[in-house]
Design a protein around this motif. Structure first.
Motif, mmCIF file in Angstrom:
data_model
loop_
_atom_site.group_PDB
_atom_site.id
_atom_site.type_symbol
_atom_site.label_atom_id
_atom_site.label_comp_id
_atom_site.label_asym_id
_atom_site.label_seq_id
_atom_site.Cartn_x
_atom_site.Cartn_y
_atom_site.Cartn_z
ATOM 1 N N LYS A 1 0.564 1.600 -0.689
ATOM 2 C CA LYS A 1 0.710 0.157 -0.626
ATOM 3 C C LYS A 1 -0.625 -0.479 -0.256
ATOM 4 N N ILE A 2 -0.828 -1.709 -0.702
ATOM 5 C CA ILE A 2 -1.983 -2.512 -0.327
ATOM 6 C C ILE A 2 -1.469 -3.777 0.341
ATOM 7 N N ASP A 3 -1.816 -3.950 1.601
ATOM 8 C CA ASP A 3 -1.321 -5.097 2.385
ATOM 9 C C ASP A 3 0.199 -5.187 2.311
ATOM 10 N N GLY A 4 0.842 -4.036 2.383
ATOM 11 C CA GLY A 4 2.291 -3.998 2.393
ATOM 12 C C GLY A 4 2.952 -4.097 1.032
ATOM 13 N N GLN A 5 2.162 -4.235 -0.017
ATOM 14 C CA GLN A 5 2.707 -4.394 -1.366
ATOM 15 C C GLN A 5 2.445 -3.144 -2.204
#
Length: 258
Positions: A122-126
């Motif tokens: 994930k990147i920044d929770g996404q």
């Protein structure tokens, strides 16, 4: 635990975004990353050409620089393999610093899979999305020396660590090749000494990727992709190249809108 980022010469000069993407991924995963600014070439080009005496001081300098760190991570299978599999002749068997560097130097993909045991991305929770068709080029050093995946001439079952990482990416479509682990023909100085053979092998590999319907050739070794990219540009083939870490870090193909 502090991990040293080893950036090969050709990445530093031609593909710095691969090194930047590697740093981004490691830091997002909570790794304390250091970049030793005194680092130089690992010596692989000299060793491949037979200039072992010239390579020896380069190898010793590499060990001196990286020995203080808990681990060394490199986004290049061939340079990682140079340290792990071809440095022995330059050091005594009881050299503790060398043994530490030898056993704690990792290709990025194997570090993520074997050391960090990555289970999601994930990147920044996404979630990371890459809605494109890709085909995987498996470098010879990665397969035959680092064992990042299974090879057709060996019946030993192995997970494909590069493919496992791509499976964390959403919306990606993996295209199958007719010859999944064939050499691209680069081989470092081989491409200089045998340019016609090298180019012919590369053209065969590009044709296989294009025929698969792929939009992007993906690999854990940018040196192979550098070779294939040159042929793609000359032939104006409808395909791009990307290092796997660029996809993991959320990069898009250059021919596509961001």
């Amino acid at each position: 635990m502090t991990v040293a980022l080893f950036v090969p010469c050709y990445l530093d000069q031609f593909y710095p975004d691969v090194a930047i993407a590697t740093l981004e991924i490691l830091e997002r995963l909570g790794v304390d990353v250091a970049f030793p600014e005194d680092q130089t070439c690992c010596g692989q080009p000299m060793a491949n050409t037979g200039c072992t005496a010239d390579c020896a001081p380069v190898a010793r300098r590499f060990v001196d620089i990286f020995a203080p760190y808990d681990a060394i991570v490199c986004p290049s299978g061939s340079c990682t393999s140079m340290v792990r599999n071809h440095y022995d002749e330059y050091f005594a068997k009881e050299d503790a610093a060398f043994e530490h560097v030898k056993t704690r130097t990792f290709d990025l993909c194997e570090y993520l899979v074997d050391e960090l045991h990555l289970s999601e991305l994930k990147i920044d929770g996404q979630d990371v999305h890459f809605p494109h068709k890709v085909s995987l080029h498996q470098s010879c050093h990665g397969l035959r020396e680092l064992r990042l995946g299974p090879s057709s001439e060996n019946m030993t079952p192995r997970n494909n660590k590069v493919r496992d990482l791509l499976d964390f990416v959403k919306d990606i479509e993996i295209c199958d090749l007719s010859r999944s682990d064939e050499c691209c023909g680069f081989g470092g100085t081989f491409a200089v000494n045998e340019p016609d053979v090298s180019a012919a092998m590369g053209r065969d590999r590009v044709a296989d990727h294009v025929a698969s319907g792929s939009e992007v050739i993906v690999s854990a070794d940018m040196s192979c992709l550098m070779h294939l990219q040159g042929l793609i540009r000359r032939q104006k083939d409808p395909i791009e190249v990307m290092h796997v870490v660029q996809i993991l870090a959320g990069r898009k193909p250059k021919g596509k809108k961001q």
